[in-house]
Design a protein around this motif. Structure first.
Motif, PDB file in Angstrom:
ATOM      1  N   VAL A  41       0.831  -1.204   0.000  1.00 34.63           N
ATOM      2  CA  VAL A  41       0.000   0.000   0.000  1.00 34.63           C
ATOM      3  C   VAL A  41       0.869   1.259   0.000  1.00 34.63           C
ATOM      4  O   VAL A  41       0.545   2.256  -0.634  1.00 34.63           O
ATOM      5  CB  VAL A  41      -0.941   0.006   1.225  1.00 34.63           C
ATOM      6  N   ILE A  42       1.987   1.214   0.708  1.00 31.17           N
ATOM      7  CA  ILE A  42       2.898   2.357   0.780  1.00 31.17           C
ATOM      8  C   ILE A  42       4.285   1.908   0.338  1.00 31.17           C
ATOM      9  O   ILE A  42       4.636   0.732   0.422  1.00 31.17           O
ATOM     10  CB  ILE A  42       2.961   2.952   2.199  1.00 31.17           C
ATOM     11  N   HIS A  43       5.070   2.885  -0.122  1.00 29.51           N
ATOM     12  CA  HIS A  43       6.408   2.575  -0.644  1.00 29.51           C
ATOM     13  C   HIS A  43       7.457   3.513  -0.039  1.00 29.51           C
ATOM     14  O   HIS A  43       8.503   3.757  -0.646  1.00 29.51           O
ATOM     15  CB  HIS A  43       6.402   2.682  -2.168  1.00 29.51           C
ATOM     16  N   SER A  44       7.171   4.004   1.144  1.00 26.20           N
ATOM     17  CA  SER A  44       8.044   4.967   1.805  1.00 26.20           C
ATOM     18  C   SER A  44       9.243   4.279   2.452  1.00 26.20           C
ATOM     19  O   SER A  44       9.260   3.061   2.657  1.00 26.20           O
ATOM     20  CB  SER A  44       7.248   5.702   2.895  1.00 26.20           C
ATOM     21  N   THR A  45      10.243   5.100   2.774  1.00 24.50           N
ATOM     22  CA  THR A  45      11.315   4.659   3.665  1.00 24.50           C
ATOM     23  C   THR A  45      10.782   4.795   5.085  1.00 24.50           C
ATOM     24  O   THR A  45      10.282   5.860   5.469  1.00 24.50           O
ATOM     25  CB  THR A  45      12.564   5.543   3.495  1.00 24.50           C
ATOM     26  N   ILE A  74       9.968  -5.413  12.025  1.00 21.69           N
ATOM     27  CA  ILE A  74      11.276  -5.989  11.705  1.00 21.69           C
ATOM     28  C   ILE A  74      11.735  -5.664  10.285  1.00 21.69           C
ATOM     29  O   ILE A  74      12.928  -5.693   9.984  1.00 21.69           O
ATOM     30  CB  ILE A  74      11.254  -7.528  11.932  1.00 21.69           C
ATOM     31  N   HIS A  75      10.788  -5.311   9.398  1.00 26.20           N
ATOM     32  CA  HIS A  75      11.162  -4.989   8.015  1.00 26.20           C
ATOM     33  C   HIS A  75      11.332  -3.488   7.788  1.00 26.20           C
ATOM     34  O   HIS A  75      11.496  -3.063   6.638  1.00 26.20           O
ATOM     35  CB  HIS A  75      10.112  -5.549   7.042  1.00 26.20           C
ATOM     36  N   PHE A  76      11.269  -2.691   8.860  1.00 26.69           N
ATOM     37  CA  PHE A  76      11.518  -1.260   8.704  1.00 26.69           C
ATOM     38  C   PHE A  76      12.927  -1.064   8.145  1.00 26.69           C
ATOM     39  O   PHE A  76      13.827  -1.865   8.367  1.00 26.69           O
ATOM     40  CB  PHE A  76      11.404  -0.552  10.064  1.00 26.69           C
ATOM     41  N   ASP A  77      13.086   0.043   7.439  1.00 28.86           N
ATOM     42  CA  ASP A  77      14.410   0.324   6.878  1.00 28.86           C
ATOM     43  C   ASP A  77      15.418   0.657   7.980  1.00 28.86           C
ATOM     44  O   ASP A  77      16.574   0.235   7.906  1.00 28.86           O
ATOM     45  CB  ASP A  77      14.312   1.499   5.891  1.00 28.86           C
ATOM     46  N   TYR A  78      14.945   1.394   8.990  1.00 27.30           N
ATOM     47  CA  TYR A  78      15.860   1.812  10.048  1.00 27.30           C
ATOM     48  C   TYR A  78      15.140   1.819  11.399  1.00 27.30           C
ATOM     49  O   TYR A  78      13.935   2.073  11.487  1.00 27.30           O
ATOM     50  CB  TYR A  78      16.418   3.212   9.774  1.00 27.30           C
ATOM     51  N   LEU A  79      15.917   1.552  12.463  1.00 23.32           N
ATOM     52  CA  LEU A  79      15.423   1.631  13.835  1.00 23.32           C
ATOM     53  C   LEU A  79      16.384   2.508  14.632  1.00 23.32           C
ATOM     54  O   LEU A  79      17.567   2.172  14.778  1.00 23.32           O
ATOM     55  CB  LEU A  79      15.340   0.243  14.469  1.00 23.32           C
ATOM     56  N   VAL A  80      15.885   3.630  15.145  1.00 21.83           N
ATOM     57  CA  VAL A  80      16.695   4.546  15.947  1.00 21.83           C
ATOM     58  C   VAL A  80      16.653   4.092  17.406  1.00 21.83           C
ATOM     59  O   VAL A  80      15.575   3.898  17.972  1.00 21.83           O
ATOM     60  CB  VAL A  80      16.163   5.988  15.837  1.00 21.83           C
ATOM     61  N   VAL A  81      17.830   3.917  18.006  1.00 20.29           N
ATOM     62  CA  VAL A  81      17.915   3.559  19.426  1.00 20.29           C
ATOM     63  C   VAL A  81      18.711   4.625  20.165  1.00 20.29           C
ATOM     64  O   VAL A  81      19.440   5.407  19.561  1.00 20.29           O
ATOM     65  CB  VAL A  81      18.533   2.159  19.639  1.00 20.29           C
ATOM     66  N   ALA A  82      18.552   4.637  21.484  1.00 19.41           N
ATOM     67  CA  ALA A  82      19.080   5.723  22.305  1.00 19.41           C
ATOM     68  C   ALA A  82      20.601   5.740  22.410  1.00 19.41           C
ATOM     69  O   ALA A  82      21.196   6.785  22.670  1.00 19.41           O
ATOM     70  CB  ALA A  82      18.470   5.658  23.708  1.00 19.41           C
ATOM     71  N   ASN A  83      21.227   4.575  22.210  1.00 18.03           N
ATOM     72  CA  ASN A  83      22.667   4.500  22.428  1.00 18.03           C
ATOM     73  C   ASN A  83      23.242   3.252  21.760  1.00 18.03           C
ATOM     74  O   ASN A  83      22.517   2.280  21.531  1.00 18.03           O
ATOM     75  CB  ASN A  83      22.957   4.474  23.937  1.00 18.03           C
ATOM     76  N   GLU A  84      24.536   3.299  21.457  1.00 23.12           N
ATOM     77  CA  GLU A  84      25.206   2.138  20.872  1.00 23.12           C
ATOM     78  C   GLU A  84      25.071   0.889  21.742  1.00 23.12           C
ATOM     79  O   GLU A  84      25.053  -0.232  21.236  1.00 23.12           O
ATOM     80  CB  GLU A  84      26.699   2.433  20.662  1.00 23.12           C
ATOM     81  N   PHE A 126      16.755  -7.449  14.235  1.00 28.50           N
ATOM     82  CA  PHE A 126      17.189  -6.356  13.362  1.00 28.50           C
ATOM     83  C   PHE A 126      18.646  -6.567  12.965  1.00 28.50           C
ATOM     84  O   PHE A 126      19.412  -7.231  13.675  1.00 28.50           O
ATOM     85  CB  PHE A 126      17.028  -5.007  14.081  1.00 28.50           C
ATOM     86  N   THR A 127      19.039  -5.993  11.847  1.00 26.41           N
ATOM     87  CA  THR A 127      20.408  -6.129  11.367  1.00 26.41           C
ATOM     88  C   THR A 127      21.223  -4.882  11.711  1.00 26.41           C
ATOM     89  O   THR A 127      20.662  -3.827  12.040  1.00 26.41           O
ATOM     90  CB  THR A 127      20.436  -6.322   9.842  1.00 26.41           C
ATOM     91  N   GLU A 128      22.542  -5.016  11.610  1.00 30.49           N
ATOM     92  CA  GLU A 128      23.429  -3.877  11.855  1.00 30.49           C
ATOM     93  C   GLU A 128      23.066  -2.696  10.966  1.00 30.49           C
ATOM     94  O   GLU A 128      23.121  -1.543  11.390  1.00 30.49           O
ATOM     95  CB  GLU A 128      24.884  -4.285  11.591  1.00 30.49           C
ATOM     96  N   GLN A 129      22.702  -2.986   9.713  1.00 31.84           N
ATOM     97  CA  GLN A 129      22.407  -1.934   8.746  1.00 31.84           C
ATOM     98  C   GLN A 129      21.134  -1.172   9.100  1.00 31.84           C
ATOM     99  O   GLN A 129      20.974  -0.002   8.730  1.00 31.84           O
ATOM    100  CB  GLN A 129      22.270  -2.528   7.332  1.00 31.84           C
ATOM    101  N   GLN A 130      20.231  -1.814   9.816  1.00 33.81           N
ATOM    102  CA  GLN A 130      18.979  -1.154  10.191  1.00 33.81           C
ATOM    103  C   GLN A 130      19.123  -0.243  11.405  1.00 33.81           C
ATOM    104  O   GLN A 130      18.380   0.724  11.541  1.00 33.81           O
ATOM    105  CB  GLN A 130      17.896  -2.205  10.515  1.00 33.81           C
ATOM    106  N   ILE A 131      20.068  -0.523  12.270  1.00 32.30           N
ATOM    107  CA  ILE A 131      20.131   0.138  13.574  1.00 32.30           C
ATOM    108  C   ILE A 131      20.884   1.468  13.491  1.00 32.30           C
ATOM    109  O   ILE A 131      22.037   1.521  13.053  1.00 32.30           O
ATOM    110  CB  ILE A 131      20.798  -0.777  14.614  1.00 32.30           C
ATOM    111  N   LEU A 132      20.222   2.539  13.945  1.00 29.21           N
ATOM    112  CA  LEU A 132      20.832   3.867  13.997  1.00 29.21           C
ATOM    113  C   LEU A 132      20.933   4.292  15.472  1.00 29.21           C
ATOM    114  O   LEU A 132      19.951   4.753  16.060  1.00 29.21           O
ATOM    115  CB  LEU A 132      19.984   4.889  13.235  1.00 29.21           C
ATOM    116  N   PRO A 133      22.098   4.165  16.092  1.00 28.09           N
ATOM    117  CA  PRO A 133      22.237   4.510  17.518  1.00 28.09           C
ATOM    118  C   PRO A 133      22.529   5.990  17.726  1.00 28.09           C
ATOM    119  O   PRO A 133      23.541   6.364  18.331  1.00 28.09           O
ATOM    120  CB  PRO A 133      23.402   3.620  17.960  1.00 28.09           C
ATOM    121  N   ILE A 134      21.644   6.847  17.245  1.00 23.42           N
ATOM    122  CA  ILE A 134      21.913   8.288  17.256  1.00 23.42           C
ATOM    123  C   ILE A 134      21.228   9.016  18.413  1.00 23.42           C
ATOM    124  O   ILE A 134      21.398  10.219  18.573  1.00 23.42           O
ATOM    125  CB  ILE A 134      21.506   8.942  15.919  1.00 23.42           C
TER     126      ILE A 134
END
Length: 373
Positions: A126-130, A148-158, A169-177
């Motif tokens: 239905v949607i094709h967004s990031t 689990i299929h989201f492009d990215y997951l932001v977490v609070a810390n490394e 989740f994979t390393e490529q998905q995780i954004l520890p920002i």
């Protein structure tokens, strides 16, 4: 480029994160919109969920804690066919028209319930967004694996990457920002002495900030009474939030020490700038703001579940102390006042954890997605 931020009102943290993101994206000239998913689907449903969350965490904490821990112990993380997925499937159909009409390039979700609905619509084509999910605590909550299929997951810390990896989740998905917070906490340029003068406080006296969340959790009057008898010299700023009864009680107290009392405030950054440490519930947003301001934390009255996990994270990281049934706030304050080396070590540990530029980092990342395309 069009960005849609989808939140769910369960307390104020998820919405505050979403609005901080929008505030900075708009400064970059990026078109964006904010959507409270349950409010859009059904206003009555939204109120039931928000009120139910507040009541359960305040008056039925043990059942809430039990439900949360049961969710944590689930063995199957992804593609759960249980009630959560069934409800998300039904509710997601209500969002379909809005998403098709707005047609965002990027969807940012600040709650796992909203993420689960977006995930279902993405899988259906239905949607094709990031899609970017934001975990607004120092713990990867149960049910984030529904996205689990989201492009990215932001977490609070490394340090939270391990939890996300365990959920699939994979390393490529995780954004520890870091958890996005209002940029004013990153760009705070208040002078401590001048700020205390402005507030009517002694500019040279150590200052404690006592906050109890937007709804004024805990027995604030009792906490003030315990702080008043501590055998060390300090002054305290007390923020009661929307708890008018607590503010009235504190205002009527006769105390030896100085207590400057407020209800709900919008200048938390200024109050933090005037302070040397903070007593607070371990909410994801309030602790992130305290970290940004380099304030050692004394944690009290955690909501069972996510805030208990936040407290564990900060204690294990050496950035906080915790009030318990056997170690009261008076004991902790006395220990901290007698041990400046410990306080200095806490600040050093805070410097390892803090992400004051979290919102800018995320918005820069979102902006970079347009350049890639």
């Amino acid at each position: 480029m069009k960005v849609l931020v989808i939140s769910v009102t369960c307390g104020q943290g998820h919405n505050s994160t979403g609005k901080a993101i929008i505030k900075m994206l708009e400064k970059k000239g990026i078109e964006c919109d904010f959507l409270d998913a349950f409010e859009y689907i059904n206003k009555i449903l939204a109120k039931i969920i928000d009120d139910g969350y507040k009541l359960s965490t305040k008056y039925a904490s043990k059942p809430y804690a039990s439900i949360y821990r049961r969710a944590e112990r689930r063995k199957k993380n992804s593609d759960d066919p249980g009630s959560m997925k069934a409800v998300s499937t039904i509710l997601s159909s209500k969002l379909r028209k809005y998403l098709e009409d707005y047609n965002p390039d990027v969807i940012v979700t600040t709650h796992c319930f909203a993420a689960a609905m977006v995930e279902i619509l993405k899988q259906k084509g239905v949607i094709h967004s990031t899609n970017i999910g934001i975990v607004t605590d120092y713990h990867v909550h149960p049910y984030w694996e529904q996205a689990i299929h989201f492009d990215y997951l932001v977490v609070a810390n490394e340090f939270l990457k391990y939890q996300a990896l365990k959920k699939g989740f994979t390393e490529q998905q995780i954004l520890p920002i870091g958890i996005p917070i209002d940029p004013k906490f990153a760009n705070c340029n208040y002078d401590k002495i001048e700020t205390r003068k402005k507030l009517g406080l002694d500019p040279e006296k150590p200052t404690v900030l006592l906050m109890s969340g937007s709804m004024g959790y805990g027995n604030i009057r009792k906490t003030v009474a315990k702080l008043d008898v501590v055998k060390s010299d300090f002054q305290t700023i007390v923020v009661c939030g929307s708890n008018a009864s607590a503010k009235s009680q504190v205002d009527k107290m006769k105390t030896e020490k100085t207590f400057l009392t407020f209800g709900f405030v919008s200048n938390v950054d200024e109050l933090m700038a005037a302070s040397d440490c903070i007593i607070t519930k371990p909410g994801g947003l309030s602790t992130s703001e305290a970290l940004a301001m380099r304030l050692p934390m004394i944690l009290a009255n955690p909501i069972p579940g996510q805030e208990e996990r936040n407290q564990e994270f900060f204690l294990n990281s050496g950035a906080a102390c915790a009030v318990t049934k056997t170690c009261g706030i008076d004991e902790i304050m006395y220990q901290m006042s007698m041990n400046p080396i410990r306080v200095s070590q806490m600040r050093s540990n805070i410097d390892i954890l803090r992400k004051p530029e979290s919102t800018k980092s995320l918005c820069d990342f979102i902006e970079s997605l347009e350049k890639k395309n």
